[in-house]
Design a protein around this motif. Sequence first.
Motif, PDB file in Angstrom:
ATOM      1  N   GLN A  88       0.824  -1.209   0.000  1.00  0.00           N
ATOM      2  CA  GLN A  88       0.000   0.000   0.000  1.00  0.00           C
ATOM      3  C   GLN A  88       0.862   1.264   0.000  1.00  0.00           C
ATOM      4  OE1 GLN A  88      -2.218  -0.602   3.659  1.00  0.00           O
ATOM      5  NE2 GLN A  88      -4.085  -1.052   2.495  1.00  0.00           N
ATOM      6  N   ILE A  89       2.045   1.186   0.600  1.00  0.00           N
ATOM      7  CA  ILE A  89       2.885   2.367   0.778  1.00  0.00           C
ATOM      8  C   ILE A  89       3.326   2.918  -0.575  1.00  0.00           C
ATOM      9  CG2 ILE A  89       5.011   3.251   1.820  1.00  0.00           C
ATOM     10  CD1 ILE A  89       4.705   0.963   3.916  1.00  0.00           C
ATOM     11  N   LEU A  90       3.803   2.042  -1.449  1.00  0.00           N
ATOM     12  CA  LEU A  90       4.202   2.457  -2.797  1.00  0.00           C
ATOM     13  C   LEU A  90       2.978   2.817  -3.631  1.00  0.00           C
ATOM     14  CD1 LEU A  90       6.784   2.644  -4.650  1.00  0.00           C
ATOM     15  CD2 LEU A  90       6.093   0.408  -5.533  1.00  0.00           C
ATOM     16  N   GLU A  91       1.947   2.000  -3.547  1.00  0.00           N
ATOM     17  CA  GLU A  91       0.749   2.193  -4.361  1.00  0.00           C
ATOM     18  C   GLU A  91       0.066   3.521  -4.064  1.00  0.00           C
ATOM     19  OE1 GLU A  91      -3.480  -0.121  -5.212  1.00  0.00           O
ATOM     20  OE2 GLU A  91      -2.527  -0.270  -3.246  1.00  0.00           O
ATOM     21  N   GLN A  92      -0.117   3.853  -2.779  1.00  0.00           N
ATOM     22  CA  GLN A  92      -0.820   5.074  -2.414  1.00  0.00           C
ATOM     23  C   GLN A  92      -0.054   6.330  -2.819  1.00  0.00           C
ATOM     24  OE1 GLN A  92      -3.912   5.721  -0.869  1.00  0.00           O
ATOM     25  NE2 GLN A  92      -4.308   3.599  -1.435  1.00  0.00           N
ATOM     26  N   TRP A  93       1.265   6.238  -2.826  1.00  0.00           N
ATOM     27  CA  TRP A  93       2.068   7.366  -3.297  1.00  0.00           C
ATOM     28  C   TRP A  93       1.981   7.500  -4.814  1.00  0.00           C
ATOM     29  CZ3 TRP A  93       7.475   6.383  -5.234  1.00  0.00           C
ATOM     30  CH2 TRP A  93       8.020   7.536  -5.813  1.00  0.00           C
ATOM     31  N   LEU A  94       2.258   6.417  -5.532  1.00  0.00           N
ATOM     32  CA  LEU A  94       2.375   6.495  -6.982  1.00  0.00           C
ATOM     33  C   LEU A  94       1.027   6.641  -7.695  1.00  0.00           C
ATOM     34  CD1 LEU A  94       5.166   3.911  -7.890  1.00  0.00           C
ATOM     35  CD2 LEU A  94       5.231   6.391  -8.185  1.00  0.00           C
ATOM     36  N   THR A  95       0.048   5.887  -7.303  1.00  0.00           N
ATOM     37  CA  THR A  95      -1.208   5.862  -8.061  1.00  0.00           C
ATOM     38  C   THR A  95      -2.315   6.721  -7.460  1.00  0.00           C
ATOM     39  OG1 THR A  95      -2.125   3.913  -6.930  1.00  0.00           O
ATOM     40  CG2 THR A  95      -0.655   3.519  -8.808  1.00  0.00           C
ATOM     41  N   LYS A  96      -2.191   7.083  -6.186  1.00  0.00           N
ATOM     42  CA  LYS A  96      -3.242   7.869  -5.539  1.00  0.00           C
ATOM     43  C   LYS A  96      -2.774   9.264  -5.126  1.00  0.00           C
ATOM     44  CE  LYS A  96      -5.963   4.212  -5.548  1.00  0.00           C
ATOM     45  NZ  LYS A  96      -7.124   4.113  -6.463  1.00  0.00           N
TER      46      LYS A  96
ATOM     47  N   LEU B 152       9.261   0.960  -1.602  1.00  0.00           N
ATOM     48  CA  LEU B 152       9.165  -0.383  -2.187  1.00  0.00           C
ATOM     49  C   LEU B 152       9.295  -1.476  -1.138  1.00  0.00           C
ATOM     50  CD1 LEU B 152       9.116  -1.925  -4.995  1.00  0.00           C
ATOM     51  CD2 LEU B 152      11.612  -1.985  -4.785  1.00  0.00           C
ATOM     52  N   ASN B 153      10.176  -1.272  -0.167  1.00  0.00           N
ATOM     53  CA  ASN B 153      10.465  -2.321   0.818  1.00  0.00           C
ATOM     54  C   ASN B 153       9.967  -2.011   2.226  1.00  0.00           C
ATOM     55  OD1 ASN B 153      11.917  -4.127  -0.954  1.00  0.00           O
ATOM     56  ND2 ASN B 153      13.570  -2.620  -0.955  1.00  0.00           N
ATOM     57  N   ALA B 154       9.287  -0.886   2.410  1.00  0.00           N
ATOM     58  CA  ALA B 154       8.807  -0.507   3.739  1.00  0.00           C
ATOM     59  C   ALA B 154       7.683  -1.434   4.199  1.00  0.00           C
ATOM     60  CB  ALA B 154       8.321   0.933   3.727  1.00  0.00           C
ATOM     61  N   LYS B 155       7.590  -1.599   5.502  1.00  0.00           N
ATOM     62  CA  LYS B 155       6.552  -2.470   6.077  1.00  0.00           C
ATOM     63  C   LYS B 155       5.365  -1.680   6.612  1.00  0.00           C
ATOM     64  CE  LYS B 155       9.700  -6.234   7.354  1.00  0.00           C
ATOM     65  NZ  LYS B 155      10.884  -5.664   6.675  1.00  0.00           N
ATOM     66  N   LYS B 156       5.659  -0.526   7.238  1.00  0.00           N
ATOM     67  CA  LYS B 156       4.543   0.259   7.775  1.00  0.00           C
ATOM     68  C   LYS B 156       4.850   1.754   7.724  1.00  0.00           C
ATOM     69  CE  LYS B 156       2.059  -0.942  11.494  1.00  0.00           C
ATOM     70  NZ  LYS B 156       1.599  -1.057  12.906  1.00  0.00           N
ATOM     71  N   TYR B 157       3.916   2.500   7.150  1.00  0.00           N
ATOM     72  CA  TYR B 157       3.942   3.963   7.100  1.00  0.00           C
ATOM     73  C   TYR B 157       2.867   4.467   8.047  1.00  0.00           C
ATOM     74  CZ  TYR B 157       2.490   8.542   5.064  1.00  0.00           C
ATOM     75  OH  TYR B 157       2.108   9.849   4.860  1.00  0.00           O
ATOM     76  N   VAL B 158       3.208   5.464   8.845  1.00  0.00           N
ATOM     77  CA  VAL B 158       2.226   6.101   9.720  1.00  0.00           C
ATOM     78  C   VAL B 158       2.293   7.607   9.505  1.00  0.00           C
ATOM     79  CG1 VAL B 158       1.579   6.601  12.103  1.00  0.00           C
ATOM     80  CG2 VAL B 158       2.266   4.288  11.468  1.00  0.00           C
ATOM     81  N   GLY B 159       1.168   8.212   9.165  1.00  0.00           N
ATOM     82  CA  GLY B 159       1.088   9.659   9.025  1.00  0.00           C
ATOM     83  C   GLY B 159       0.453  10.260  10.259  1.00  0.00           C
ATOM     84  N   ILE B 160       1.070  11.304  10.812  1.00  0.00           N
ATOM     85  CA  ILE B 160       0.568  11.921  12.040  1.00  0.00           C
ATOM     86  C   ILE B 160       0.246  13.394  11.785  1.00  0.00           C
ATOM     87  CG2 ILE B 160       1.785  10.328  13.563  1.00  0.00           C
ATOM     88  CD1 ILE B 160       3.954  12.446  13.975  1.00  0.00           C
TER      89      ILE B 160
END
Length: 317
Positions: free
Chosen positions: A147-155, A198-206
């Motif tokens: 989701q981390i790569l997808e949400q940046w690139l496509t959304k 590409l290789n991240a496991k978890k992104y958290v936005g605060i």
Amino acid sequence: MPKVSVCIPVFGTEKLLAECLQSVAEQDFDSAEIIVVNDASRGRDSEGKSCRQIVKSFQKKTTFKVNYIEHSENLGLLEARRTAIYAAKGKYIACVDSDDHLLPGALKALYDAAELNKADIVHGSSSTNSNKPRNNKIYIGELQGKQILEQWLTKSAYNDALWGKLIDRELYLEALDKIPQMYCNMAEDIVQWFFIALNAKKYVGITNLVYFYNAGTGMTARHIISNKDDLQGIVSAASAFTAIHQWLQGEADRTGKLAISGAELAAIRHFSHQYLKNNLLQVKECVVPELQADARELLCEYWGQDFVEKTEEEMNK
């Protein structure tokens, strides 16, 4: 060992460096180191101090350990960041551009969120003097895995800037291993972020405000170019996208399949198209008339003549 390594590349931003450093010193956080990489900058601040002198003065006033590194020649923003990350000892990396500054409580908010959520990326909110919406884009909440790569690139759910984020150092090093050494000032954040996401496991936005982005003052700000040696800075974005495409091709050859989705690949191509358009505009607006022909020739060399000509036709319609 420090919990956070604050990495600050410097080139031509000496007038704002002291303010940047002071913003780190004033953090309510007791386990950080500061790494300043002078990318062969010869600038001076308002008092005539060089980068080395500014950092030396700052060291006398801070309790944080400060590691000053100086390149003997200008290698570009990407390599200045690489030098800093390789020298870092913290569990996490906080990239701070030398013309920007951290906001109060930034490191504590980012670090606490990373530890609480077991996240390898934490993205804080920012304030800026820029009118470009993408600079402020942030996804509030969690993203995991692909989701981390997808949400940046496509959304376009959040921005790809390296500043305003806390990044696990091992994740960052893994990304740098995939990027060849190259001179790159433009789109250097995209090529690094691509491999980080590409290789991240978890992104958290605060929602915490952690960063002030000072647009139009840094290494990538537009200036009149009257020296042939400075033309490479304009076309260096092409190198970033070449690195991504070469890695994708290598993975496809090795595994027999594309490492990312078709939609994500289309987004990378769109990014490259936009950067080429920006390069063409920058040449038109910033390069002196006597160097225009040289600049266009360099654009064709880096981006490919067919790509440049097709983009020019599109822009002229």
